[in-house]
Design an enzyme around this catalytic site. Structure first.
Site, PDB file in Angstrom:
ATOM      1  NE  ARG A 129      -4.074  -2.150   1.844  1.00  0.00           N
ATOM      2  CZ  ARG A 129      -3.936  -3.142   2.639  1.00  0.00           C
ATOM      3  NH1 ARG A 129      -3.135  -2.909   3.819  1.00  0.00           N
ATOM      4  NH2 ARG A 129      -4.980  -4.029   2.848  1.00  0.00           N
ATOM      5  CE  LYS A 151      -0.405  13.573 -15.208  1.00  0.00           C
ATOM      6  NZ  LYS A 151      -0.796  14.154 -16.782  1.00  0.00           N
ATOM      7  CD  GLU A 193       7.212  14.868 -23.481  1.00  0.00           C
ATOM      8  OE1 GLU A 193       6.567  16.041 -23.425  1.00  0.00           O
ATOM      9  OE2 GLU A 193       6.844  13.981 -23.373  1.00  0.00           O
ATOM     10  CE  LYS A 235       5.969  16.916 -15.053  1.00  0.00           C
ATOM     11  NZ  LYS A 235       5.820  15.586 -15.535  1.00  0.00           N
ATOM     12  CD  GLU A 245      -3.613  15.944 -16.569  1.00  0.00           C
ATOM     13  OE1 GLU A 245      -2.391  15.594 -16.356  1.00  0.00           O
ATOM     14  OE2 GLU A 245      -4.392  15.642 -17.717  1.00  0.00           O
ATOM     15  NE  ARG A 249       0.977  16.627 -13.702  1.00  0.00           N
ATOM     16  CZ  ARG A 249       1.759  15.992 -12.934  1.00  0.00           C
ATOM     17  NH1 ARG A 249       1.296  15.900 -11.545  1.00  0.00           N
ATOM     18  NH2 ARG A 249       2.635  15.185 -13.327  1.00  0.00           N
ATOM     19  CG  ASN A 253      -1.208  15.819 -20.824  1.00  0.00           C
ATOM     20  OD1 ASN A 253      -0.297  15.008 -20.659  1.00  0.00           O
ATOM     21  ND2 ASN A 253      -2.289  15.817 -19.962  1.00  0.00           N
ATOM     22  CG  HIS A 256       1.267  14.490 -24.357  1.00  0.00           C
ATOM     23  ND1 HIS A 256       2.048  15.502 -24.410  1.00  0.00           N
ATOM     24  CD2 HIS A 256       2.094  13.609 -23.533  1.00  0.00           C
ATOM     25  CE1 HIS A 256       3.309  15.367 -23.882  1.00  0.00           C
ATOM     26  NE2 HIS A 256       3.574  14.254 -23.357  1.00  0.00           N
ATOM     27  CG  HIS A 260      -0.780   9.613 -25.169  1.00  0.00           C
ATOM     28  ND1 HIS A 260      -1.280   9.757 -24.065  1.00  0.00           N
ATOM     29  CD2 HIS A 260       0.440   9.542 -25.087  1.00  0.00           C
ATOM     30  CE1 HIS A 260      -0.522  10.202 -23.376  1.00  0.00           C
ATOM     31  NE2 HIS A 260       0.852   9.968 -23.804  1.00  0.00           N
ATOM     32  CG  HIS A 273       6.318   9.408 -24.944  1.00  0.00           C
ATOM     33  ND1 HIS A 273       4.799   9.415 -25.011  1.00  0.00           N
ATOM     34  CD2 HIS A 273       6.410  10.476 -24.098  1.00  0.00           C
ATOM     35  CE1 HIS A 273       4.465  10.382 -24.242  1.00  0.00           C
ATOM     36  NE2 HIS A 273       5.294  11.081 -23.800  1.00  0.00           N
TER      37      HIS A 273
HETATM   38  P1  NAD Z   1      12.777   4.714 -22.222  1.00  0.00           P
HETATM   39  O1  NAD Z   1      12.631   4.606 -20.668  1.00  0.00           O
HETATM   40  O2  NAD Z   1      12.426   3.668 -23.013  1.00  0.00           O
HETATM   41  O3  NAD Z   1      14.151   4.943 -22.473  1.00  0.00           O
HETATM   42  C1  NAD Z   1      14.732   5.152 -23.735  1.00  0.00           C
HETATM   43  C2  NAD Z   1      15.864   4.134 -24.121  1.00  0.00           C
HETATM   44  O4  NAD Z   1      17.081   4.855 -23.844  1.00  0.00           O
HETATM   45  C3  NAD Z   1      15.606   2.631 -23.394  1.00  0.00           C
HETATM   46  O5  NAD Z   1      16.181   1.700 -24.342  1.00  0.00           O
HETATM   47  C4  NAD Z   1      16.722   3.013 -22.401  1.00  0.00           C
HETATM   48  O6  NAD Z   1      17.151   1.533 -21.937  1.00  0.00           O
HETATM   49  C5  NAD Z   1      17.820   3.884 -22.708  1.00  0.00           C
HETATM   50  N1  NAD Z   1      18.621   4.565 -21.793  1.00  0.00           N
HETATM   51  C6  NAD Z   1      18.111   5.106 -20.914  1.00  0.00           C
HETATM   52  N2  NAD Z   1      18.894   5.932 -20.057  1.00  0.00           N
HETATM   53  C7  NAD Z   1      19.914   5.774 -20.993  1.00  0.00           C
HETATM   54  C8  NAD Z   1      21.364   5.972 -21.001  1.00  0.00           C
HETATM   55  N3  NAD Z   1      22.140   7.224 -20.026  1.00  0.00           N
HETATM   56  N4  NAD Z   1      22.373   5.665 -21.862  1.00  0.00           N
HETATM   57  C9  NAD Z   1      22.132   4.735 -22.663  1.00  0.00           C
HETATM   58  N5  NAD Z   1      20.819   4.144 -23.103  1.00  0.00           N
HETATM   59  C10 NAD Z   1      19.942   4.780 -22.223  1.00  0.00           C
HETATM   60  O7  NAD Z   1      11.933   6.154 -22.660  1.00  0.00           O
HETATM   61  P2  NAD Z   1      11.921   7.501 -22.168  1.00  0.00           P
HETATM   62  O8  NAD Z   1      11.913   8.498 -23.470  1.00  0.00           O
HETATM   63  O9  NAD Z   1      13.005   7.892 -21.143  1.00  0.00           O
HETATM   64  O10 NAD Z   1      10.547   7.464 -21.584  1.00  0.00           O
HETATM   65  C11 NAD Z   1       9.311   7.309 -22.362  1.00  0.00           C
HETATM   66  C12 NAD Z   1       8.129   7.122 -21.274  1.00  0.00           C
HETATM   67  O11 NAD Z   1       7.994   8.153 -20.500  1.00  0.00           O
HETATM   68  C13 NAD Z   1       7.009   6.894 -21.797  1.00  0.00           C
HETATM   69  O12 NAD Z   1       6.509   5.472 -21.367  1.00  0.00           O
HETATM   70  C14 NAD Z   1       5.993   7.713 -21.625  1.00  0.00           C
HETATM   71  O13 NAD Z   1       4.660   7.565 -21.387  1.00  0.00           O
HETATM   72  C15 NAD Z   1       6.728   8.149 -20.166  1.00  0.00           C
HETATM   73  N6  NAD Z   1       6.406   9.661 -19.640  1.00  0.00           N
HETATM   74  C16 NAD Z   1       5.840   9.908 -18.686  1.00  0.00           C
HETATM   75  C17 NAD Z   1       5.624  11.103 -18.008  1.00  0.00           C
HETATM   76  C18 NAD Z   1       4.961  11.135 -16.645  1.00  0.00           C
HETATM   77  O14 NAD Z   1       4.739  12.346 -16.429  1.00  0.00           O
HETATM   78  N7  NAD Z   1       5.212  10.299 -15.810  1.00  0.00           N
HETATM   79  C19 NAD Z   1       6.032  12.057 -18.835  1.00  0.00           C
HETATM   80  C20 NAD Z   1       6.402  11.945 -20.282  1.00  0.00           C
HETATM   81  C21 NAD Z   1       6.719  10.502 -20.558  1.00  0.00           C
HETATM   82  N1  GLY Z   2       3.781  14.652 -18.619  1.00  0.00           N
HETATM   83  C1  GLY Z   2       2.557  15.439 -18.296  1.00  0.00           C
HETATM   84  C2  GLY Z   2       2.427  15.540 -16.880  1.00  0.00           C
HETATM   85  O1  GLY Z   2       3.269  15.242 -16.031  1.00  0.00           O
HETATM   86  O2  GLY Z   2       1.227  16.138 -16.352  1.00  0.00           O
END
Ligand code: NAD
Ligand code: GLY
Length: 374
Positions: A129, A151, A193, A235, A245, A249, A253, A256, A260, A273
């Protein structure tokens, strides 16, 4: 891989959320420095969640840095990639926690990009939890966006990030050195982003991006430091006003809703992404122009910047027989949709954003144009 001691110029940004407040630290050499982890909740167990790519680069540094704070430091390695942002991967975290006897004070450390960060946060929100967790983002995208704001989620075949929770980390550690090993395509995805913050919140930052995008692509360290800092500041300001949100907030997006649909429609992982968001921002700007909120010159300006960041600006065809229908169906499962009505973040006016619906015919025209012209 990383230096043992952080450089003196660590930037600190506060996320003001009452008892859930925390700090983002930005600097070089943070990840492997024992001092970065001082003051976190004490526990017998720490669990690092990572993937094979990031774990082999930075896992040992993090284990060594945490050893001085936690008697037992475990690591769980999830499969790499957006297509693994699933229940199955999430369950690997629970398996590792339970099989290592991790109790409810265990601290989780997300070492990786947004995929690892979102899944670790969700695991932390639900294990016994709720246990504390720390974000150690290693992609540009994760440093400027996903690690901040709480998030957390996994994907569902029918929609992106559909299952998750709002759950804030204890701390975010953005080690700028990690960007050095990032593949070029991932760097560009992160820039999407960063670009996002300009049109929705800070036109001076957009102008700075236009002047510095080449330096960022060349991984100039001071340009990267500023881009991460300014993105996190914006942010932090938005999240501090509207953690869950219910209002402002949603502007984060921007791009997005279309993005998406591209990610889900192409199959998770086919478009990154950030690539989908980059193209989605151009589409959202086109829709803003169609609604009369901005002029075409701004659409062209944004498209040019997105393109210079190495991102795609022509949208993919998701279905050769009914492309518009496929986009519409996917966008109807967006979290902003209300009773099936699609909502878009539009620019209104430049430097500000709003959430609006638009006539289906107008959205259809934007999709058709975006799939065929630059
Ligand atoms: P990811 O986590 O898939 O990383 C991208 C690639 O880079 C992967 O293959 C990873 O292994 C590699 N990698 C990571 N760090 C590295 C480094 N320092 N050196 C070499 N390789 C490295 O993708 P991302 O772009 O980081 O994140 C995308 C995700 O984030 C999506 O799922 C998206 O929905 C999510 N997201 C969430 C929020 C939120 O507010 N929570 C906001 C934006 C995006
Ligand atoms: N990436 C959008 C949010 O964090 O609200």
């Amino acid at each position: 891989m990383t230096s043992q001691h952080p450089v003196s110029s660590v930037q600190r940004i506060h996320i003001a959320l009452g008892e859930r407040s925390y700090e983002i630290a930005i600097g070089a050499g943070l990840l492997g420095a024992e001092t970065s982890y001082a003051g976190l909740p004490r526990a017998a167990h720490a669990m690092i969640v990572t993937n094979p790519t990031v774990g082999s680069l930075y896992g040992e540094d993090l284990v060594n840095a945490l050893k001085g704070h936690y008697p037992l430091v475990h690591t769980v390695v999830l499969p790499d990639g957006e297509s693994h942002k699933t229940w199955e991967s999430l369950n690997l975290i629970f398996d590792a926690l339970l099989s290592n006897g991790c109790d409810r004070s265990t601290v989780l450390f997300a070492l990786g990009g947004g995929v690892v960060g979102d899944m670790t946060g969700f695991a932390a929100a639900s294990y016994m939890r709720g246990v504390p967790f720390v974000q150690v983002p290693t992609t540009l995208l994760a440093q400027v966006d996903s690690s901040v704001g709480g998030k957390t989620a996994i994907n569902h075949a029918l929609g992106k990030n559909m299952i998750g929770a709002f759950y804030q980390p204890q701390r975010v550690l953005c080690d700028l050195d990690a960007i050095k090993s990032l593949p070029d395509r991932e760097l560009s995805a992160g820039l999407a982003e960063v670009i996002k913050y300009g049109p929705i919140a800070d036109m001076a930052f957009m102008a700075w991006m236009e002047a510095n995008v080449d330096a960022l692509m060349a991984r100039d360290s001071s340009a990267l430091a500023f881009a991460v800092r300014r993105s996190c500041e914006i942010k932090a300001q938005v999240v501090s006003q509207d953690e869950r949100e219910s209002g402002v907030r949603a502007i984060l997006n921007f791009g997005h809703t279309f993005g998406h649909a591209i990610e889900a429609g192409m199959g998770y992982g086919a478009w990154l992404h950030g690539e989908a968001v980059g193209c989605g921002m151009v589409m959202a700007a086109r829709l803003s122009a169609a609604l009369g909120l901005i002029d075409q010159a701004f659409v062209d300006r944004l498209r040019h910047l997105v393109e210079r960041a190495g991102l795609p600006v022509v949208a993919p065809v998701l279905d050769a027989r009914d492309n518009v229908g496929r986009y519409m169906a996917l966008m109807r499962v967006d979290k902003k949709a209300e009773a099936g009505a699609i909502k878009f973040v539009v620019i209104d006016p430049v430097g500000h954003a709003a959430v609006r619906s638009a006539p289906d015919e107008m959205v259809a025209e934007v999709i058709s144009v975006s799939c065929h012209v630059r």
